[in-house]
Design a protein around this motif. Structure first.
Motif, PDB file in Angstrom:
ATOM      1  N   SER A  48       6.722 -43.644 -26.820  1.00 47.35           N
ATOM      2  CA  SER A  48       5.436 -43.705 -27.658  1.00 47.35           C
ATOM      3  C   SER A  48       4.687 -45.148 -27.159  1.00 47.35           C
ATOM      4  O   SER A  48       3.378 -45.238 -27.353  1.00 47.35           O
ATOM      5  CB  SER A  48       5.795 -43.586 -29.199  1.00 47.35           C
ATOM      6  OG  SER A  48       6.692 -44.543 -29.615  1.00 47.35           O
ATOM      7  N   GLU A  49       5.643 -45.993 -26.817  1.00 46.95           N
ATOM      8  CA  GLU A  49       5.080 -47.407 -26.315  1.00 46.95           C
ATOM      9  C   GLU A  49       4.232 -47.080 -24.902  1.00 46.95           C
ATOM     10  O   GLU A  49       3.098 -47.915 -24.911  1.00 46.95           O
ATOM     11  CB  GLU A  49       6.240 -48.364 -26.177  1.00 46.95           C
ATOM     12  CG  GLU A  49       6.063 -49.650 -25.838  1.00 46.95           C
ATOM     13  CD  GLU A  49       7.319 -50.449 -25.719  1.00 46.95           C
ATOM     14  OE1 GLU A  49       7.810 -51.127 -26.728  1.00 46.95           O
ATOM     15  OE2 GLU A  49       7.908 -50.442 -24.640  1.00 46.95           O
ATOM     16  N   VAL A  50       4.854 -46.375 -24.074  1.00 45.55           N
ATOM     17  CA  VAL A  50       4.081 -45.911 -22.975  1.00 45.55           C
ATOM     18  C   VAL A  50       2.860 -45.166 -23.199  1.00 45.55           C
ATOM     19  O   VAL A  50       1.604 -45.582 -22.761  1.00 45.55           O
ATOM     20  CB  VAL A  50       5.030 -44.922 -21.903  1.00 45.55           C
ATOM     21  CG1 VAL A  50       4.108 -44.744 -20.694  1.00 45.55           C
ATOM     22  CG2 VAL A  50       6.325 -46.055 -21.623  1.00 45.55           C
ATOM     23  N   LYS A  51       2.871 -44.369 -24.140  1.00 47.38           N
ATOM     24  CA  LYS A  51       1.576 -43.404 -24.402  1.00 47.38           C
ATOM     25  C   LYS A  51       0.642 -44.584 -25.076  1.00 47.38           C
ATOM     26  O   LYS A  51      -0.615 -44.434 -24.591  1.00 47.38           O
ATOM     27  CB  LYS A  51       1.944 -42.455 -25.551  1.00 47.38           C
ATOM     28  CG  LYS A  51       0.787 -41.557 -26.070  1.00 47.38           C
ATOM     29  CD  LYS A  51       1.089 -40.934 -27.334  1.00 47.38           C
ATOM     30  CE  LYS A  51       1.218 -41.798 -28.404  1.00 47.38           C
ATOM     31  NZ  LYS A  51       0.657 -41.508 -29.669  1.00 47.38           N
ATOM     32  N   ASN A  52       0.826 -45.350 -25.840  1.00 48.83           N
ATOM     33  CA  ASN A  52       0.048 -46.336 -26.448  1.00 48.83           C
ATOM     34  C   ASN A  52      -0.734 -47.408 -25.479  1.00 48.83           C
ATOM     35  O   ASN A  52      -1.956 -47.494 -25.480  1.00 48.83           O
ATOM     36  CB  ASN A  52       0.595 -47.011 -27.814  1.00 48.83           C
ATOM     37  CG  ASN A  52       0.917 -46.224 -28.924  1.00 48.83           C
ATOM     38  OD1 ASN A  52       0.246 -44.962 -29.052  1.00 48.83           O
ATOM     39  ND2 ASN A  52       1.985 -46.605 -29.539  1.00 48.83           N
ATOM     40  N   TRP A  53       0.383 -47.707 -24.720  1.00 47.78           N
ATOM     41  CA  TRP A  53      -0.174 -48.743 -23.422  1.00 47.78           C
ATOM     42  C   TRP A  53      -1.259 -47.940 -22.669  1.00 47.78           C
ATOM     43  O   TRP A  53      -2.135 -48.460 -22.287  1.00 47.78           O
ATOM     44  CB  TRP A  53       0.799 -49.347 -22.976  1.00 47.78           C
ATOM     45  CG  TRP A  53       0.641 -50.617 -21.784  1.00 47.78           C
ATOM     46  CD1 TRP A  53       0.369 -51.546 -22.251  1.00 47.78           C
ATOM     47  CD2 TRP A  53       0.352 -50.112 -20.607  1.00 47.78           C
ATOM     48  NE1 TRP A  53       0.094 -52.538 -21.049  1.00 47.78           N
ATOM     49  CE2 TRP A  53       0.020 -51.658 -20.222  1.00 47.78           C
ATOM     50  CE3 TRP A  53       0.178 -49.125 -19.658  1.00 47.78           C
ATOM     51  CZ2 TRP A  53      -0.324 -51.835 -18.700  1.00 47.78           C
ATOM     52  CZ3 TRP A  53       0.171 -49.521 -18.548  1.00 47.78           C
ATOM     53  CH2 TRP A  53      -0.294 -50.783 -17.656  1.00 47.78           C
ATOM     54  N   SER A  54      -0.817 -46.683 -22.340  1.00 47.57           N
ATOM     55  CA  SER A  54      -1.766 -45.827 -21.152  1.00 47.57           C
ATOM     56  C   SER A  54      -3.055 -45.599 -21.863  1.00 47.57           C
ATOM     57  O   SER A  54      -3.894 -45.603 -21.222  1.00 47.57           O
ATOM     58  CB  SER A  54      -1.071 -44.627 -20.979  1.00 47.57           C
ATOM     59  OG  SER A  54       0.066 -44.810 -20.272  1.00 47.57           O
ATOM     60  N   ILE A  55      -3.158 -45.390 -23.269  1.00 45.21           N
ATOM     61  CA  ILE A  55      -4.684 -45.212 -23.813  1.00 45.21           C
ATOM     62  C   ILE A  55      -5.114 -46.550 -23.763  1.00 45.21           C
ATOM     63  O   ILE A  55      -6.475 -46.349 -23.525  1.00 45.21           O
ATOM     64  CB  ILE A  55      -4.139 -44.626 -25.347  1.00 45.21           C
ATOM     65  CG1 ILE A  55      -3.801 -43.405 -25.478  1.00 45.21           C
ATOM     66  CG2 ILE A  55      -5.795 -44.866 -26.145  1.00 45.21           C
ATOM     67  CD1 ILE A  55      -3.224 -43.038 -26.909  1.00 45.21           C
ATOM     68  N   MET A  56      -4.590 -47.688 -23.782  1.00 46.35           N
ATOM     69  CA  MET A  56      -5.406 -49.013 -23.651  1.00 46.35           C
ATOM     70  C   MET A  56      -5.661 -49.333 -22.323  1.00 46.35           C
ATOM     71  O   MET A  56      -6.348 -50.200 -22.010  1.00 46.35           O
ATOM     72  CB  MET A  56      -4.627 -49.943 -24.427  1.00 46.35           C
ATOM     73  CG  MET A  56      -4.411 -49.676 -26.031  1.00 46.35           C
ATOM     74  SD  MET A  56      -6.011 -49.420 -27.032  1.00 46.35           S
ATOM     75  CE  MET A  56      -6.453 -51.029 -26.938  1.00 46.35           C
ATOM     76  N   ASN A  57      -5.123 -48.686 -21.475  1.00 50.96           N
ATOM     77  CA  ASN A  57      -4.951 -49.080 -19.957  1.00 50.96           C
ATOM     78  C   ASN A  57      -5.339 -47.775 -19.108  1.00 50.96           C
ATOM     79  O   ASN A  57      -4.672 -47.495 -18.234  1.00 50.96           O
ATOM     80  CB  ASN A  57      -3.860 -49.900 -19.562  1.00 50.96           C
ATOM     81  CG  ASN A  57      -3.744 -51.110 -20.162  1.00 50.96           C
ATOM     82  OD1 ASN A  57      -4.338 -51.993 -19.853  1.00 50.96           O
ATOM     83  ND2 ASN A  57      -2.872 -51.158 -21.454  1.00 50.96           N
ATOM     84  N   PRO A  58      -6.476 -46.996 -19.499  1.00 49.31           N
ATOM     85  CA  PRO A  58      -6.791 -45.749 -18.627  1.00 49.31           C
ATOM     86  C   PRO A  58      -6.949 -45.739 -17.130  1.00 49.31           C
ATOM     87  O   PRO A  58      -6.644 -44.994 -16.380  1.00 49.31           O
ATOM     88  CB  PRO A  58      -8.053 -45.255 -19.446  1.00 49.31           C
ATOM     89  CG  PRO A  58      -8.659 -46.362 -19.772  1.00 49.31           C
ATOM     90  CD  PRO A  58      -7.552 -47.337 -20.132  1.00 49.31           C
TER      91      PRO A  58
END
Length: 103
Positions: free
Chosen positions: A55-65
Motif C-alpha cells: 500500500s505504501e508503494v501504491k500511494n507513492w505511485s499515485i503521487m508520482n505517475p
C-alpha cells in the motif's frame, strides 16, 4: 511497440537501465527505492501486491505517475514468500503448487 532511441541519443550510445525489484517487501526497501527514484538513479522498479508494504508503494505511485513502476505476477502468498526468504520452506514443489492447472 519498438522504441527508436536514435531519435533521443546518438547512434551507438550505450544506455544503462537500473531496475529495482520487489518493492513492497518492507518499509526500508520502499524508502531506498523512493530515494533512488527521486535522485534519478533508477530507471524502473517492480512491486508485488501480496507483500506487507504494498500500500505504501501504491500511494507513492499515485503521487508520482511519471515513474516507471510495474507489477510482478505473484502466484504465492506473502507468508510463502517470507518462508522462502528465511529458509523456512525449501522450494516451490510441483506437489504443493500445480501450476499446470492454471492454464
Amino acid at each position: 511497440m519498438k522504441l527508436n532511441f536514435n531519435r533521443i541519443f546518438p547512434e551507438k550510445t550505450k544506455l544503462l537501465i537500473v531496475h529495482a525489484d520487489d518493492m513492497g517487501m518492507s518499509h526500508s526497501v520502499n524508502s531506498a527505492v523512493f530515494h533512488l527514484f527521486n535522485h534519478g538513479t533508477l530507471t524502473s522498479a517492480s512491486t508485488m501486491a501480496p507483500c506487507p508494504c504494498f500500500s505504501e508503494v501504491k500511494n507513492w505511485s499515485i503521487m508520482n505517475p511519471e515513474k516507471d513502476i510495474g507489477m510482478h505476477l505473484t502466484l504465492i502468498s506473502w507468508r510463502e514468500i517470507r518462508n522462502r526468504l528465511y529458509g523456512l520452506e525449501e522450494s516451490i514443489s510441483k506437489e504443493k503448487y500445480n501450476f499446470a492447472n492454471l492454464a
